[in-house]
Design a protein around this motif. Structure first.
Motif, PDB file in Angstrom:
ATOM      1  N   PRO A  75      51.052  37.467  44.915  1.00 59.16           N
ATOM      2  CA  PRO A  75      49.930  37.013  44.155  1.00 59.16           C
ATOM      3  C   PRO A  75      48.614  36.915  45.051  1.00 59.16           C
ATOM      4  CG  PRO A  75      51.679  35.805  43.826  1.00 59.16           C
ATOM      5  CD  PRO A  75      51.971  36.776  45.052  1.00 59.16           C
ATOM      6  N   ALA A  76      48.713  36.782  46.394  1.00 63.17           N
ATOM      7  CA  ALA A  76      47.451  36.783  47.112  1.00 63.17           C
ATOM      8  C   ALA A  76      46.729  37.985  47.277  1.00 63.17           C
ATOM      9  CB  ALA A  76      47.756  36.125  48.561  1.00 63.17           C
ATOM     10  N   SER A  79      45.402  38.982  43.753  1.00 63.24           N
ATOM     11  CA  SER A  79      44.059  38.127  43.409  1.00 63.24           C
ATOM     12  C   SER A  79      42.788  38.554  44.269  1.00 63.24           C
ATOM     13  CB  SER A  79      44.344  36.491  43.477  1.00 63.24           C
ATOM     14  OG  SER A  79      44.672  36.082  44.666  1.00 63.24           O
ATOM     15  N   TYR A  80      43.247  38.715  45.396  1.00 60.23           N
ATOM     16  CA  TYR A  80      42.084  39.074  46.512  1.00 60.23           C
ATOM     17  C   TYR A  80      41.556  40.546  46.001  1.00 60.23           C
ATOM     18  CZ  TYR A  80      39.420  41.051  50.362  1.00 60.23           C
ATOM     19  OH  TYR A  80      38.297  41.542  50.909  1.00 60.23           O
ATOM     20  N   GLU A  83      39.829  40.335  42.603  1.00 59.52           N
ATOM     21  CA  GLU A  83      38.402  39.506  42.554  1.00 59.52           C
ATOM     22  C   GLU A  83      37.373  40.591  43.165  1.00 59.52           C
ATOM     23  OE1 GLU A  83      39.304  35.536  44.516  1.00 59.52           O
ATOM     24  OE2 GLU A  83      40.801  35.464  42.890  1.00 59.52           O
ATOM     25  N   ARG A  95      39.022  31.974  37.230  1.00 62.03           N
ATOM     26  CA  ARG A  95      39.592  32.720  38.482  1.00 62.03           C
ATOM     27  C   ARG A  95      41.156  32.081  38.710  1.00 62.03           C
ATOM     28  NH1 ARG A  95      38.604  32.453  43.764  1.00 62.03           N
ATOM     29  NH2 ARG A  95      36.706  31.070  43.390  1.00 62.03           N
ATOM     30  N   ALA A  96      41.024  30.635  38.735  1.00 63.30           N
ATOM     31  CA  ALA A  96      41.934  29.951  39.018  1.00 63.30           C
ATOM     32  C   ALA A  96      43.287  30.120  37.763  1.00 63.30           C
ATOM     33  CB  ALA A  96      41.908  28.420  39.024  1.00 63.30           C
ATOM     34  N   LEU A  99      44.959  33.430  38.178  1.00 62.34           N
ATOM     35  CA  LEU A  99      45.964  33.113  39.387  1.00 62.34           C
ATOM     36  C   LEU A  99      47.307  32.342  38.731  1.00 62.34           C
ATOM     37  CD1 LEU A  99      46.942  33.533  42.079  1.00 62.34           C
ATOM     38  CD2 LEU A  99      45.877  31.280  42.773  1.00 62.34           C
TER      39      LEU A  99
END
Lengths: 240, 240
Positions: A75-76, A79-80, A83, A95-96, A99
């Motif tokens: 997920p990191a 999401s990176y 974005e 954005r949160a 996630l």
């Protein structure tokens, strides 16, 4: 803006690496799937796990490298990348929430994995298939309808066709992969669970039809599910 | 900058809500722990799960509300709060690496939970304690030394005393809570596993000594671990 990325993941199963690949493919980012190159293999992944790679040590693959950076945890990474490349909302709260959705998809992925490894990730399936049968029965009968019903409600609330409304975001790509994996591993149980979630199925079909995703799915880069991965088709875990 | 937050979480166990509370306490953000108010209780949490609360429906608590917003999933809430209140790096890559670390802490939290629920989250412990014994044995003997060794390596690589170097970030608060939970649930096994990870123990002690955290830990707001939570002290799962 478009560095070339290097993805490090086990070369013989789609696994969690596939969630990263789908984003890289959808945004058209150049990347090398290092362990799947002729000179790659598992050997390419191991140094990172043993803390000999650059950046924060990774506990497990997938690992993404670019420029002088290194990043792990699906997920990191997702999401990176999302974005950076326009597959995530710009507003910090939205954005949160993206996630949040990604993490809920990955929770189901983890539960699907645990059906065949209920006693320990370090043990063989053959040594825990009886407990696996019981775990899988609970997962298919009790958890799957609730979990897929949740995603259906999210799409319903957002107005659809995607989880966050009219625009695709990276959790949609992950939900597509989850849907494909569950349909592979539990063809009977998943068909029952998703009879009541037409919007989830429609979302998965829309993701599959995105031009770059469709091209990817038709390419040799897309790996088939198999019984070394997260989603395994063991008929004894998917009773009629 | 400082909205008042409302936290929705089961009122009788620290659980995943505690990871959110630690951040709110450390940054000094005003918040209401809704289900622990006299008029709260489990009733306060349920509407969100059933899709009747505002915002994206949540699959499970903790859920954080502020202004007109609603957010679920522990790492999403924690990263959002930390980024807003100065417990996360500003650089996008370092921010993603902080999330990587947070997710790895939460993976261990999930594995610790699964020791007592290996066959199904929806079944009672009493109906799965035999499988639990085997899962816990694997977790304590095989997984814990590897996982804690990973965090030790991260601190070592960053220069410490925190996971990302000299500055505290939100995964440090989560690692403190994980350390406390493991020491509660597996006093024997965890002592063995962490004999080789002095930097993890030192980090936990430094977090506990932060003024606002120390005040929180001494207050009635800090809940004790118990056998309804994630970290449960079942002697049969922690053999000598």
């Amino acid at each position: 803006m478009s560095s070339s990325y290097s993805l490090y993941y086990w070369p013989t199963l789609p696994g969690r690496g596939e969630f990263v690949r789908l984003i890289l493919e959808d945004v058209g980012a150049p990347y090398v799937d290092v362990a799947r190159q002729p000179e790659g293999g598992v050997q390419a992944v191991l140094p990172f796990l043993q803390g000999r790679g650059p950046g924060h040590p990774a506990y497990a693959p997938p690992i993404l490298r670019w420029d002088e950076h290194s990043l792990a945890q699906t997920p990191a990474i997702c999401s990176y990348l999302a974005e950076r490349h326009g597959l995530a909302p710009a507003d910090p709260v939205a954005r949160a929430q993206a996630l949040q959705l990604m993490l809920t998809v990955m929770d189901v992925v983890n539960e699907a994995h645990d059906t065949h490894h209920p006693l320990g990730k370090n043990l063989y399936y053959e040594d825990q298939w009886e407990a696996a049968k019981e775990n899988a029965r609970n997962f298919v009968q009790d958890r799957l309808p609730k979990l897929m019903g949740y995603f259906e409600r999210v799409i319903d609330r957002s107005g659809g066709p995607y989880l966050m409304g009219p625009e695709v975001t990276y959790p949609d790509l992950a939900l597509f992969q989850l849907d494909a994996g569950l349909a592979y591993a539990f063809p009977r149980g998943y068909a029952r669970a998703t009879a009541a979630t037409p919007k989830v199925r429609a979302l998965a079909e829309q993701v599959a039809a995105r031009p770059r995703i469709a091209a990817y799915l038709a390419s040799p880069r897309r790996m088939a599910f198999n019984e070394d991965g997260i989603f395994r088709r063991y008929p004894e875990l998917d009773p009629a």
